[in-house]
Write an enzyme that holds these catalytic residues in place. Structure first.
Site, PDB file in Angstrom:
ATOM      1  N   ILE A 151     -56.293 -18.744 -14.721  1.00 45.21           N
ATOM      2  CA  ILE A 151     -55.499 -17.993 -13.734  1.00 45.21           C
ATOM      3  C   ILE A 151     -55.843 -18.448 -12.319  1.00 45.21           C
ATOM      4  CG2 ILE A 151     -54.973 -15.696 -12.810  1.00 45.21           C
ATOM      5  CD1 ILE A 151     -55.625 -14.586 -15.637  1.00 45.21           C
ATOM      6  N   ASP A 170     -66.942 -21.226  -8.514  1.00 49.87           N
ATOM      7  CA  ASP A 170     -67.132 -21.025  -9.956  1.00 49.87           C
ATOM      8  C   ASP A 170     -68.343 -21.841 -10.384  1.00 49.87           C
ATOM      9  OD1 ASP A 170     -67.002 -21.038 -12.776  1.00 49.87           O
ATOM     10  OD2 ASP A 170     -64.830 -20.734 -12.722  1.00 49.87           O
ATOM     11  N   ASP A 248     -55.029  -4.252  -9.332  1.00 45.89           N
ATOM     12  CA  ASP A 248     -54.287  -4.080 -10.593  1.00 45.89           C
ATOM     13  C   ASP A 248     -55.197  -3.525 -11.687  1.00 45.89           C
ATOM     14  OD1 ASP A 248     -51.951  -4.447 -12.296  1.00 45.89           O
ATOM     15  OD2 ASP A 248     -53.050  -6.113 -13.226  1.00 45.89           O
ATOM     16  N   GLU A 253     -59.505   3.311 -16.264  1.00 44.10           N
ATOM     17  CA  GLU A 253     -58.051   3.149 -16.402  1.00 44.10           C
ATOM     18  C   GLU A 253     -57.511   4.127 -17.442  1.00 44.10           C
ATOM     19  OE1 GLU A 253     -57.152  -0.993 -17.114  1.00 44.10           O
ATOM     20  OE2 GLU A 253     -58.110  -1.609 -15.261  1.00 44.10           O
ATOM     21  N   HIS A 274     -52.452  -2.018 -14.031  1.00 40.78           N
ATOM     22  CA  HIS A 274     -52.865  -3.108 -14.946  1.00 40.78           C
ATOM     23  C   HIS A 274     -51.643  -3.797 -15.574  1.00 40.78           C
ATOM     24  CE1 HIS A 274     -56.462  -4.576 -17.540  1.00 40.78           C
ATOM     25  NE2 HIS A 274     -55.537  -5.510 -17.457  1.00 40.78           N
ATOM     26  N   GLY A 276     -50.788  -7.055 -14.864  1.00 38.50           N
ATOM     27  CA  GLY A 276     -50.879  -8.504 -14.644  1.00 38.50           C
ATOM     28  C   GLY A 276     -50.116  -9.326 -15.679  1.00 38.50           C
TER      29      GLY A 276
HETATM   30  P1  NAD Z   1     -60.786 -18.191 -17.789  1.00 34.10           P
HETATM   31  O1  NAD Z   1     -61.853 -18.019 -18.816  1.00 34.10           O
HETATM   32  O2  NAD Z   1     -59.830 -19.318 -17.928  1.00 34.10           O
HETATM   33  O3  NAD Z   1     -61.442 -18.286 -16.334  1.00 34.10           O
HETATM   34  C1  NAD Z   1     -62.472 -17.436 -15.915  1.00 34.10           C
HETATM   35  C2  NAD Z   1     -63.373 -18.250 -15.003  1.00 34.10           C
HETATM   36  O4  NAD Z   1     -64.378 -17.379 -14.477  1.00 34.10           O
HETATM   37  C3  NAD Z   1     -64.100 -19.397 -15.729  1.00 34.10           C
HETATM   38  O5  NAD Z   1     -63.802 -20.650 -15.135  1.00 34.10           O
HETATM   39  C4  NAD Z   1     -65.560 -19.037 -15.573  1.00 34.10           C
HETATM   40  O6  NAD Z   1     -66.402 -20.168 -15.383  1.00 34.10           O
HETATM   41  C5  NAD Z   1     -65.520 -18.177 -14.313  1.00 34.10           C
HETATM   42  N1  NAD Z   1     -66.731 -17.389 -14.149  1.00 34.10           N
HETATM   43  C6  NAD Z   1     -67.515 -16.829 -15.090  1.00 34.10           C
HETATM   44  N2  NAD Z   1     -68.587 -16.245 -14.519  1.00 34.10           N
HETATM   45  C7  NAD Z   1     -68.470 -16.473 -13.193  1.00 34.10           C
HETATM   46  C8  NAD Z   1     -69.261 -16.126 -12.078  1.00 34.10           C
HETATM   47  N3  NAD Z   1     -70.422 -15.471 -12.215  1.00 34.10           N
HETATM   48  N4  NAD Z   1     -68.833 -16.517 -10.852  1.00 34.10           N
HETATM   49  C9  NAD Z   1     -67.684 -17.194 -10.668  1.00 34.10           C
HETATM   50  N5  NAD Z   1     -66.913 -17.574 -11.707  1.00 34.10           N
HETATM   51  C10 NAD Z   1     -67.288 -17.200 -12.954  1.00 34.10           C
HETATM   52  O7  NAD Z   1     -60.011 -16.814 -17.734  1.00 34.10           O
HETATM   53  P2  NAD Z   1     -58.550 -16.550 -17.124  1.00 34.10           P
HETATM   54  O8  NAD Z   1     -57.551 -16.694 -18.200  1.00 34.10           O
HETATM   55  O9  NAD Z   1     -58.410 -17.303 -15.876  1.00 34.10           O
HETATM   56  O10 NAD Z   1     -58.688 -14.985 -16.806  1.00 34.10           O
HETATM   57  C11 NAD Z   1     -59.509 -14.515 -15.741  1.00 34.10           C
HETATM   58  C12 NAD Z   1     -59.677 -13.007 -15.869  1.00 34.10           C
HETATM   59  O11 NAD Z   1     -58.425 -12.385 -15.603  1.00 34.10           O
HETATM   60  C13 NAD Z   1     -60.012 -12.597 -17.285  1.00 34.10           C
HETATM   61  O12 NAD Z   1     -61.392 -12.488 -17.458  1.00 34.10           O
HETATM   62  C14 NAD Z   1     -59.344 -11.267 -17.472  1.00 34.10           C
HETATM   63  O13 NAD Z   1     -60.349 -10.296 -17.354  1.00 34.10           O
HETATM   64  C15 NAD Z   1     -58.396 -11.164 -16.297  1.00 34.10           C
HETATM   65  N6  NAD Z   1     -57.025 -10.900 -16.714  1.00 34.10           N
HETATM   66  C16 NAD Z   1     -56.380  -9.848 -16.127  1.00 34.10           C
HETATM   67  C17 NAD Z   1     -55.074  -9.547 -16.494  1.00 34.10           C
HETATM   68  C18 NAD Z   1     -54.337  -8.414 -15.839  1.00 34.10           C
HETATM   69  O14 NAD Z   1     -53.460  -7.854 -16.457  1.00 34.10           O
HETATM   70  N7  NAD Z   1     -54.640  -8.088 -14.602  1.00 34.10           N
HETATM   71  C19 NAD Z   1     -54.427 -10.298 -17.473  1.00 34.10           C
HETATM   72  C20 NAD Z   1     -55.087 -11.382 -18.029  1.00 34.10           C
HETATM   73  C21 NAD Z   1     -56.402 -11.659 -17.649  1.00 34.10           C
END
Ligand code: NAD
Length: 299
Positions: A151, A170, A248, A253, A274, A276
């Protein structure tokens, strides 16, 4: 024939595709935890979204279960390690909603920059406050992306296309151009979080981090409740240090605590429940990915 129980809502064409693949599918998307305990032993597979929690006592009853499929990112609602210890696979659809969440984060940035909620509410209250709403442009501003995964990268690409400078933090991604968190915070006009909620990321943004942000910066939270310290966010907004925030996701929640309701009620705060991943396209992609997983593991 393998038996699959769908516990949360899944797009109807996806359910038909699973049946066409030779799987017996029962859709019970309002099933209660008690009912689930009573029937789970009959099934080889189950599909959940966020509503259904799959904890150890349920897994103990699931004597025939081979696979738990979660439509969405992360498996927070499943005791995944415990399931794995019982030989049950836990799979999800991590990429299906990346674009939807990135677009919501972008929409939130635009909405904060142009005060869309306030302008909308003011007109609906019969006013024409044209002079009150002098917004800001995103072009030329700096976006700090915390968590440079699916994302975070999708949002970064879109922001660059709008003429923004993107900084990303990251520690688990090794590539040129990433910066330390403090540098990102000091330089960003907008900060958007896109990382999981873990012990390490709990309150990743709290009082000390908000203090590093420029006065007038804005924070977008569409990751997981808990990565932002909501009490510290409230203070940073009320003091006028932060200009606004869009949320969001929340630690609770739906939010019920007085502290959260106070935060949500601030005029400089935009909230969504929520949503997203709640787009037609993301739901279709989640359905397609679940069908592919069902075909691979059950049919
Ligand atoms: P992803 O696994 O592709 O990316 C997450 C990134 O976070 C990874 O690159 C990881 O290295 C990094 N990370 C882990 N620990 C870290 C830290 N301490 N500091 C900085 N970076 C760190 O996941 P994604 O598909 O990009 O999703 C990201 C988040 O979005 C998910 O964890 C999920 O919780 C959230 N999400 C929210 C919705 C919503 O409806 N709002 C929907 C889908 C996902």
């Amino acid at each position: 024939m393998a038996k699959l129980l769908i516990c949360d809502s899944v797009a109807a064409p996806a359910v038909e595709a699973m049946r066409a693949a030779g799987v017996t599918v029962d859709v019970r998307d309002t099933i209660t935890p008690e009912e689930l305990m009573g029937v789970i032993a009959d099934y080889d597979g189950m599909v959940v979204r966020s509503r259904t929690k799959v904890r150890a006592p349920l897994i103990d009853k699931a004597t025939n279960l081979k696979v738990i499929l979660r439509g969405g990112v992360g498996v927070d609602n499943i005791d995944a390690e415990y399931a794995a210890s019982k030989g049950i696979k836990v799979l999800n659809t991590p990429a299906a909603s990346s674009n939807a969440v990135a677009e919501l984060a972008l929409a939130m940035m635009f909405a904060l920059a142009r005060e869309l909620s306030k302008a909308d509410a003011s007109m609906k209250a019969g006013r024409w406050d044209k002079k009150l709403f002098e917004g800001a442009e995103l072009a030329g501003k700096t976006l700090g992306v915390i968590g440079y995964g699916r994302i975070g990268r999708t949002l970064a690409d879109k922001a660059r296309a709008l003429g923004m400078t993107v900084l990303a933090y990251d520690p688990y991604v090794k590539e040129a151009g990433l910066v330390p968190l403090d540098d990102l915070l000091k330089a960003s006009d907008y900060v958007s979080l896109h990382l999981p909620h873990t012990n390490e990321t709990h309150h990743m943004l709290s009082t000390a981090q908000f203090a590093l942000l420029k006065k007038g910066a804005r924070v977008i939270q569409a990751s997981r409740g808990g990565t932002v310290d909501e009490a510290a966010l409230y203070e940073a907004l009320v003091s006028g240090h932060l200009a606004g925030t869009a949320l969001d996701v929340f630690t609770e929640e739906p939010p019920k605590s007085e502290a959260l309701l106070k935060l949500i009620a601030l005029p400089q705060v935009i909230v969504t429940p929520h949503i997203g991943a709640a787009t037609v396209e993301a739901q279709e992609k989640i359905g397609d990915e679940i069908v592919a997983l069902v075909k691979e593991h059950l049919s």
